[in-house]
Design a protein around this motif. Structure first.
Motif, mmCIF file in Angstrom:
data_model
loop_
_atom_site.group_PDB
_atom_site.id
_atom_site.type_symbol
_atom_site.label_atom_id
_atom_site.label_comp_id
_atom_site.label_asym_id
_atom_site.label_seq_id
_atom_site.Cartn_x
_atom_site.Cartn_y
_atom_site.Cartn_z
ATOM 1 N N ALA A 1 0.463 -1.451 -0.186
ATOM 2 C CA ALA A 1 -0.246 -0.250 -0.292
ATOM 3 C C ALA A 1 0.924 0.981 -0.107
ATOM 4 O O ALA A 1 0.391 2.176 -0.768
ATOM 5 N N GLN B 1 2.530 6.437 -2.371
ATOM 6 C CA GLN B 1 3.861 7.046 -3.240
ATOM 7 C C GLN B 1 3.484 7.062 -4.370
ATOM 8 O O GLN B 1 3.119 8.634 -5.014
ATOM 9 N N GLY B 2 2.515 6.537 -4.997
ATOM 10 C CA GLY B 2 1.853 6.772 -6.668
ATOM 11 C C GLY B 2 1.457 7.738 -7.018
ATOM 12 O O GLY B 2 1.141 8.808 -7.057
ATOM 13 N N GLY C 1 3.780 1.973 -1.851
ATOM 14 C CA GLY C 1 4.106 1.753 -3.058
ATOM 15 C C GLY C 1 2.898 2.529 -3.617
ATOM 16 O O GLY C 1 2.777 3.363 -4.186
ATOM 17 N N VAL C 2 1.191 1.605 -3.606
ATOM 18 C CA VAL C 2 0.482 2.568 -3.836
ATOM 19 C C VAL C 2 0.201 4.455 -3.886
ATOM 20 O O VAL C 2 -0.059 4.952 -4.205
#
Lengths: 321, 366
Positions: free
Chosen positions: B330, B335-336, B332-333
């Motif tokens: 999550a 951050q994106g 990574g999500v």
């Protein structure tokens, strides 16, 4: 002896085709995207999104068709984000693509973890019927042919779909009016605009189409390459190889067929070489090293960018002319 | 007839304060969107965010852990920022960290065999850092040379080298550097205590190196001739050439410095945090650093702040993973999502939207 060697070669080519399919789909999708003047470095992320959407859809609906459709739509959604940021908001294409990759990988691993945690066995697999839909086809009279059968007529239907997509893309880009307009945009958006081509609309639609095709490559990885079991970080760099293959293929979907076969072969060669001579890590490294060599060779050979669409990577702003 | 229209026009400039405010606004919107995502997957967003903060600032140990995560991230992002200022897309931070860690590990594990003598700790650490810097610079020069000479695409080249470097570590782990004392799964031996970064205020000294580098890189890009040159080459290579700048040399030098900094981050990570060399020494830091340096607008002091915030995000995500069983992916999500919003917000620093009745041709049609 000669017979076993021949069989071995046929086996390697068969495996190379199977391993090359995600690369082919990623390359084809990225070619369409780049022809619209947008370098999307998010192929890896789009593949992850496609893998997650395709796998989850196959898992919950037990339908292979829905799995493919959802994967495609997932890629369309991901690339709409990219298109909105780069076409409408004119954000930097490199950074936006990279962000899509970070986002896509996080998203897919997140979905995968959630699926795994929802089961008692801590492993998720697609049902046998979905997997069976991607078994090698059996064409009466052809698949049983001695060598040609294994070389041409014993793949799963996804392989034929990918090849068809690549060929259709080639026809679309080179033989249709729409394709011509698209290429004009990639070369010089201002000129296309003056010609009356709806630049923004073309860009959006083709970036979405390209993204959907890339995502199908991810679905292939999740469903076929990984044998229908979710594996953490399943795409692992194949999207990046696809981006490089676009250069290798000189922006031609036909040459992408050849390129993905070669790189598919490089990625499976380690299973066919007799052990002990070359360290396994070195063989895993091979596709990436060869990609570097290809990048260098193509750049040395064509000092002026080769077939790259001239406006690729540059955002178009009508008022800036 | 009244003509309502929405059109865009370029802005002359925006005050730094407003630009920063816009970024904060983008961050808030991103966190709200992230909250929506958490909500959708069936968790209460505020509780999760609060949990993340508790996971970071709850204890002194967790704060130290966060700084430990942020230090190599900050150094890598500084390195990438130097290259990005030249519009040289060094995506190879991951591999450059690996190479730095490999070079440092060589001295960490095998220094006793060199020159026979017992090395004092400070000397060993300095040699390790220098080895990392030199190896990283050479590694970074490979794609840079081809880029400067033949215009080879540096984005893809540096990226491919990430995988090459990672597999070199795997090769070393399975082959020449395999710890003979480990049975079963091949591993590289732990560093002797002298090869580990000493602790300062409870955290390995990497954070001091990171802060020092923030100052050094700031001065380099702002007040040196070289820093000026790389900015000009980035803005327009033809201008640079016309002004008599050695464009190729600037590209090589900048790429080498960028890679050397990333490699130093790899040494910090291996020597300070991991205390050995693993395939996961970079562990995505090289990619996250791209996000960090872009979010910070390539400004070194801002990089330090953003790197710390990302450390918070990473540590917090790890904490809520164990407490609420939310996958750490999550992070990574999130951050994106944050970067998507910031990228979108940049549009408004460059353009303004005019919604008005008057058309481009004035009021004559009324």
């Amino acid at each position: 002896m000669a017979n076993t060697l021949l069989n071995q070669i046929v086996n390697i080519i068969n495996a190379a085709v199977l391993a090359g399919v995600p690369l082919l789909l990623g390359t084809t999708g990225e070619i369409i995207t780049e022809k619209s003047g947008h370098l999307n470095l998010g192929v890896e992320g789009l593949m992850y999104i496609g893998a997650a959407f395709g796998f989850a859809a196959g898992y919950y609906t037990n339908s292979e068709a829905l799995a493919l459709i959802c994967a495609f739509l997932g890629g369309v959604l991901g690339s709409v984000l990219y298109a909105f940021l780069t076409v409408t908001l004119r954000a930097n294409q490199n950074v936006t693509g990279l962000t899509l990759t970070v986002f896509g990988a996080g998203f897919a691993n997140y979905i995968g973890d959630a699926l795994i945690n929802s089961t008692a066995s801590k492993a998720v697999s697609l049902s046998a019927e979905v997997k069976a839909a991607f078994n090698p086809v059996s064409i009466p009279g052809l698949s049983a042919l001695p060598i040609a059968g294994k070389l041409l007529f014993q793949y799963n239907m996804f392989v034929y779909l990918a090849v068809a997509i690549a060929i259709l893309t080639g026809l679309y880009l080179n033989r249709t009016r729409t394709g011509l307009n698209l290429r004009a945009i990639g070369e010089n958006a201002a000129a296309a605009d003056a010609m009356g081509v709806r630049v923004t609309q073309y860009k959006y639609i083709n970036i979405m189409l390209g993204g959907g095709i890339c995502a199908l490559g991810g679905a292939y990885i999740a469903i076929v390459t990984c044998g229908g079991t979710w594996i953490y970080n399943c795409v692992s760099g194949q999207g990046w190889i696809a981006v490089a293959l676009v250069i290798f293929a000189g922006w031609s979907p036909y040459r992408a067929l050849m390129g993905s076969l070669v790189f598919g072969g490089l990625s499976v060669i380690r299973f066919y070489l007799p052990g002990g001579y070359v360290p396994p890590a070195m063989l895993s490294m091979l596709p990436f090293v060869v990609t570097c060599v290809v990048l260098v060779v193509t750049s040395v050979r064509s000092a002026r960018g080769g077939n790259q669409p001239a406006a690729c990577g540059v955002n178009y702003y009508r008022e800036e002319r | 007839m009244r003509n309502y229209s929405i059109r865009m026009a370029q802005r002359e400039s925006m005050s730094p304060l407003r630009a920063a405010g816009l970024r904060v606004l983008a961050l808030v919107l991103a966190l709200m969107t992230g909250g929506l995502f958490i909500r959708l997957i069936g968790f209460p967003p505020l509780t999760i965010y609060a949990g993340m903060l508790r996971g970071v600032f709850g204890t002194a140990i967790s704060v130290r852990e966060t700084i430990k995560l942020a230090a190599p991230l900050c150094v890598t992002a500084l390195g990438l920022a130097v290259a990005f200022r030249m519009r040289y897309w060094n995506i190879g931070g991951e591999g450059q960290m690996c190479v730095g860690a490999i070079a440092a590990t060589y001295f960490a594990l095998y220094h006793q065999n060199l020159f026979g003598a017992v090395w004092p700790r400070w000397l060993l650490l300095v040699v390790m850092a220098l080895a990392a810097i030199i190896a990283g610079a050479l590694w970074g020069l490979i794609p840079a040379w081809f880029n400067a000479r033949h215009g080879t695409n540096e984005t893809l080249f540096t990226l491919m080298l990430n995988y090459v470097a990672m597999y070199i570590i795997q090769y070393l782990r399975e082959g020449p550097w395999k710890n003979p004392r480990d049975m079963g799964y091949p591993k590289i031996a732990m560093f002797p205590i002298d090869a580990q970064l000493p602790k300062v205020l409870g955290v390995h000294a990497g954070w001091i190196i990171a802060l020092a580098l923030v100052v050094i890189v700031s001065l380099y890009i702002r007040y040196t001739k070289q820093g000026f040159e790389l900015a000009v080459v980035g803005a327009n290579p033809n201008t640079a050439r016309y002004a008599g700048m050695p464009v190729r040399r600037v590209i090589l030098r900048t790429a080498a410095i960028s890679a050397a900094l990333c490699a130093l981050a790899g040494m910090i990570k291996a020597s300070g945090a991991d205390r050995t060399l693993t395939d996961g020494v970079a562990g995505g830091i090289g990619f996250t650093a791209i996000t960090v340096s872009w979010l910070a607008n390539l400004s070194p002091p801002a990089i330090a702040v953003v790197a710390f915030l990302f450390g918070v995000l990473e540590k917090g995500a790890g904490y809520v993973q164990s407490t609420y069983r939310i996958s750490a992916s999550a992070a990574g999500v999130l951050q994106g999502v944050i970067l998507f919003f910031v990228l979108g917000s940049e549009f408004f620093t460059r353009y303004r939207i005019i919604i008005g009745r008057e058309s481009a041709y004035g009021e004559h049609s009324a």
